[in-house]
Design a protein around this motif. Structure first.
Motif, mmCIF file in Angstrom:
data_model
loop_
_atom_site.group_PDB
_atom_site.id
_atom_site.type_symbol
_atom_site.label_atom_id
_atom_site.label_comp_id
_atom_site.label_asym_id
_atom_site.label_seq_id
_atom_site.Cartn_x
_atom_site.Cartn_y
_atom_site.Cartn_z
ATOM 1 N N ALA A 1 23.812 45.164 -11.708
ATOM 2 C CA ALA A 1 23.609 43.891 -11.194
ATOM 3 C C ALA A 1 24.482 43.003 -11.135
ATOM 4 O O ALA A 1 24.894 41.901 -10.545
ATOM 5 N N ALA A 2 25.677 43.073 -12.120
ATOM 6 C CA ALA A 2 26.872 42.323 -12.119
ATOM 7 C C ALA A 2 28.113 43.359 -12.336
ATOM 8 O O ALA A 2 28.495 43.524 -13.334
ATOM 9 N N PRO A 3 28.283 43.878 -11.250
ATOM 10 C CA PRO A 3 29.651 44.892 -11.172
ATOM 11 C C PRO A 3 30.737 44.296 -11.490
ATOM 12 O O PRO A 3 31.738 44.871 -11.925
ATOM 13 N N ASP A 4 30.863 42.966 -11.271
ATOM 14 C CA ASP A 4 32.083 42.083 -11.697
ATOM 15 C C ASP A 4 32.067 41.440 -13.013
ATOM 16 O O ASP A 4 33.032 40.648 -13.416
ATOM 17 N N GLY A 5 30.960 41.949 -13.955
ATOM 18 C CA GLY A 5 30.710 41.302 -15.189
ATOM 19 C C GLY A 5 30.262 40.001 -15.334
ATOM 20 O O GLY A 5 29.935 39.386 -14.217
ATOM 21 N N ILE A 6 29.832 39.500 -16.408
ATOM 22 C CA ILE A 6 29.156 38.260 -16.867
ATOM 23 C C ILE A 6 30.212 37.180 -17.382
ATOM 24 O O ILE A 6 30.919 37.766 -18.406
ATOM 25 N N ASP A 7 30.053 36.091 -17.445
ATOM 26 C CA ASP A 7 30.896 35.138 -18.229
ATOM 27 C C ASP A 7 29.950 34.508 -19.203
ATOM 28 O O ASP A 7 30.655 34.022 -20.331
ATOM 29 N N VAL A 8 28.647 34.411 -19.077
ATOM 30 C CA VAL A 8 27.966 33.585 -19.906
ATOM 31 C C VAL A 8 26.525 34.718 -20.189
ATOM 32 O O VAL A 8 25.863 35.068 -19.209
ATOM 33 N N TYR A 9 26.068 34.818 -21.543
ATOM 34 C CA TYR A 9 24.770 35.373 -21.645
ATOM 35 C C TYR A 9 24.023 34.431 -22.523
ATOM 36 O O TYR A 9 24.485 33.914 -23.384
ATOM 37 N N PHE A 10 22.895 33.892 -22.257
ATOM 38 C CA PHE A 10 21.846 33.299 -22.761
ATOM 39 C C PHE A 10 20.946 34.183 -23.436
ATOM 40 O O PHE A 10 19.877 34.837 -22.561
ATOM 41 N N ASP A 11 20.727 34.394 -24.554
ATOM 42 C CA ASP A 11 19.942 35.484 -25.283
ATOM 43 C C ASP A 11 18.781 34.893 -25.958
ATOM 44 O O ASP A 11 18.871 33.983 -26.949
ATOM 45 N N ASN A 12 17.686 35.465 -25.414
ATOM 46 C CA ASN A 12 16.461 35.179 -25.742
ATOM 47 C C ASN A 12 15.519 36.453 -26.422
ATOM 48 O O ASN A 12 14.579 36.500 -27.119
ATOM 49 N N VAL A 13 16.544 37.531 -26.427
ATOM 50 C CA VAL A 13 15.662 38.940 -26.885
ATOM 51 C C VAL A 13 16.429 39.651 -27.991
ATOM 52 O O VAL A 13 15.912 40.289 -28.851
ATOM 53 N N GLY A 14 17.841 39.442 -28.062
ATOM 54 C CA GLY A 14 18.546 40.273 -29.211
ATOM 55 C C GLY A 14 18.481 41.919 -28.775
ATOM 56 O O GLY A 14 18.147 42.097 -27.615
ATOM 57 N N GLY A 15 18.896 42.631 -29.631
ATOM 58 C CA GLY A 15 18.725 44.062 -29.629
ATOM 59 C C GLY A 15 19.660 44.606 -28.611
ATOM 60 O O GLY A 15 20.632 44.221 -28.284
ATOM 61 N N CYS B 1 19.746 32.039 -28.659
ATOM 62 C CA CYS B 1 18.755 31.185 -28.783
ATOM 63 C C CYS B 1 17.620 31.816 -29.325
ATOM 64 O O CYS B 1 16.736 30.993 -30.472
ATOM 65 N N GLY B 2 17.204 33.157 -29.092
ATOM 66 C CA GLY B 2 16.158 33.836 -29.980
ATOM 67 C C GLY B 2 16.535 35.383 -29.799
ATOM 68 O O GLY B 2 17.366 35.763 -29.099
ATOM 69 N N ALA B 3 15.670 36.042 -30.569
ATOM 70 C CA ALA B 3 15.607 37.475 -30.633
ATOM 71 C C ALA B 3 14.197 38.119 -30.808
ATOM 72 O O ALA B 3 13.902 38.848 -31.698
ATOM 73 N N ILE B 4 13.416 37.775 -29.706
ATOM 74 C CA ILE B 4 12.066 38.024 -29.781
ATOM 75 C C ILE B 4 11.833 39.760 -29.999
ATOM 76 O O ILE B 4 10.668 39.885 -30.485
ATOM 77 N N SER B 5 12.730 40.265 -29.599
ATOM 78 C CA SER B 5 12.515 41.951 -29.709
ATOM 79 C C SER B 5 12.507 42.333 -31.072
ATOM 80 O O SER B 5 11.951 43.455 -31.497
ATOM 81 N N GLN B 6 12.916 41.469 -32.072
ATOM 82 C CA GLN B 6 13.264 41.836 -33.320
ATOM 83 C C GLN B 6 12.232 41.105 -34.324
ATOM 84 O O GLN B 6 12.091 41.283 -35.530
ATOM 85 N N TYR B 7 11.510 40.083 -33.841
ATOM 86 C CA TYR B 7 10.460 39.489 -34.635
ATOM 87 C C TYR B 7 9.491 40.064 -35.311
ATOM 88 O O TYR B 7 8.954 39.661 -36.638
ATOM 89 N N ASN B 8 8.858 41.054 -34.911
ATOM 90 C CA ASN B 8 7.893 41.800 -35.562
ATOM 91 C C ASN B 8 8.671 43.219 -36.031
ATOM 92 O O ASN B 8 7.775 44.047 -36.400
ATOM 93 N N ALA B 9 9.600 43.712 -36.134
ATOM 94 C CA ALA B 9 10.354 44.816 -36.371
ATOM 95 C C ALA B 9 10.083 44.874 -37.977
ATOM 96 O O ALA B 9 10.352 43.913 -38.601
ATOM 97 N N THR B 10 9.900 46.002 -38.410
ATOM 98 C CA THR B 10 9.779 46.324 -39.902
ATOM 99 C C THR B 10 10.837 47.191 -40.385
ATOM 100 O O THR B 10 11.147 47.315 -41.583
#
Length: 335
Positions: free
Chosen positions: A213-227, A246-255
């Motif tokens: 999706a970004a063959p030339d790379g990205i300059d900014v990442y807004f993270d709501n997921v983590g992991g 901002c958040g890491a919802i992929s990890q909120y329920n991890a054990t």
């Protein structure tokens, strides 16, 4: 005179994914407001990812929920009775007395809002509330967005993510990319919100889909997921890239501890900056945010989708559904 209230309490602390049995619904009586107090009949209640962290009895930036007491969170409602000279009955107020249909609060804990300014009161919990302010300040202030940047937003079809992508486009992003968890959400991002491209993270490795999706790379990442999303963003980050956590919802329920990111060494050569932030520290920007974004919301240039669940008794179901990703945009309970 007393007023009956229905409240949602935390009955026990969840282990891993919360289940309905972790909560209980309680009926209680509230007295007439005393001096400096207001009694509010809630209209909308917000359920948000950060609330999962408050269910754990661990030190954090905000105190944990206490067992067998009313939970709290963003809500908006109408004043039914008032002991405060400056807040009349019938005024609409924004406050943190959510997870209940009525709340008795000190007047200092509420903010009077103009119902005529919005088409629905829910906007004050969505695009014109903390959700919108989080997106605005996280992108512009924390990630130091610049026109011409390529921006990647994870959890892009959620309440904050939908705003981040649209604000980036509005401010002159070269390319905006989003990740979401279904084909329908991907279509929503590209056809409704104007993202340049988006992908379903369930379709394959995030790192491979992001590079395509970004063959030339990205300059900014807004993270709501983590992991794995954070790891993929680091790999695709351009030199002097910026990450707003901002958040890491992929990890909120991890054990168990997360396995990613494993590529932090790339920060050195790429000179990446990564900053965590809380909207609680950004309220000084509320006036600027509303002045800038409110006209675009009113005109429809910025769109804010909502997923609304009816009934105070369904608040837990709404919360669990939000954690499972069943919402598009902001998840709200209409009381």
């Amino acid at each position: 005179m007393t007023h009956t209230a229905t409240e949602i309490h935390l009955a026990r602390r969840p282990e891993g994914w919360p289940v309905p049995e972790d909560f209980t619904t309680v009926t209680t009586d509230l007295p007439e407001p005393g001096p400096g107090q207001v009694l509010i009949r809630n209209r909308f209640i917000s359920v948000d990812p950060y609330m999962r962290g408050k269910m754990n009895d661990v030190p954090s930036y905000t105190p944990p929920y206490q067992l067998n007491t009313p939970m709290d969170g963003g809500a908006i409602g109408v004043v039914e009775a008032s002991g405060a000279e400056n807040i009349a009955v019938g005024r609409t107020v924004l406050h943190q007395g959510g997870w209940r249909d009525r709340a008795l609060l000190d007047a200092t804990e509420v903010r009077v809002v103009d119902e005529a300014q919005v088409s629905s009161l829910s906007a004050y919990l969505n695009g014109l509330g903390m959700t919108g302010l989080t997106a605005y300040t996280g992108l512009l202030d924390v990630a130091n967005f610049k026109p011409g940047d390529t921006v990647f937003v994870s959890g892009a079809a959620g309440a904050v993510g939908q705003m981040v992508g649209q604000i980036a486009k509005l401010k002159g992003a070269k390319r905006v990319i989003g990740s979401a968890g279904s084909t329908e959400k991907v279509t929503y991002l590209t056809e409704r919100l104007g993202f340049d491209t988006a992908f379903n993270y369930k379709d394959g490795p995030v790192s491979e889909q992001l590079k395509a999706a970004a063959p030339d790379g990205i300059d900014v990442y807004f993270d709501n997921v983590g992991g794995d999303h954070l790891e993929a963003a680091i790999s695709s980050m351009n030199v002097n890239g910026r990450i707003a956590i901002c958040g890491a919802i992929s990890q909120y329920n991890a054990t168990t501890p997360p396995t990613a990111p494993r590529n932090l060494a790339l920060f050195i050569g790429k000179r990446i900056t990564m900053t965590g932030f809380l909207v609680l520290d950004r309220f000084d920007r509320m006036k600027d945010f509303i002045a800038d974004i409110a006209p675009h919301l009113a005109s429809g240039k910025i769109v804010t989708e909502e997923t609304i669940v009816d009934g105070i008794d369904n608040t837990v179901n709404a919360f669990l559904g939000m954690l499972r990703g069943e919402n598009v945009g902001k998840m709200l309970v209409r009381v």
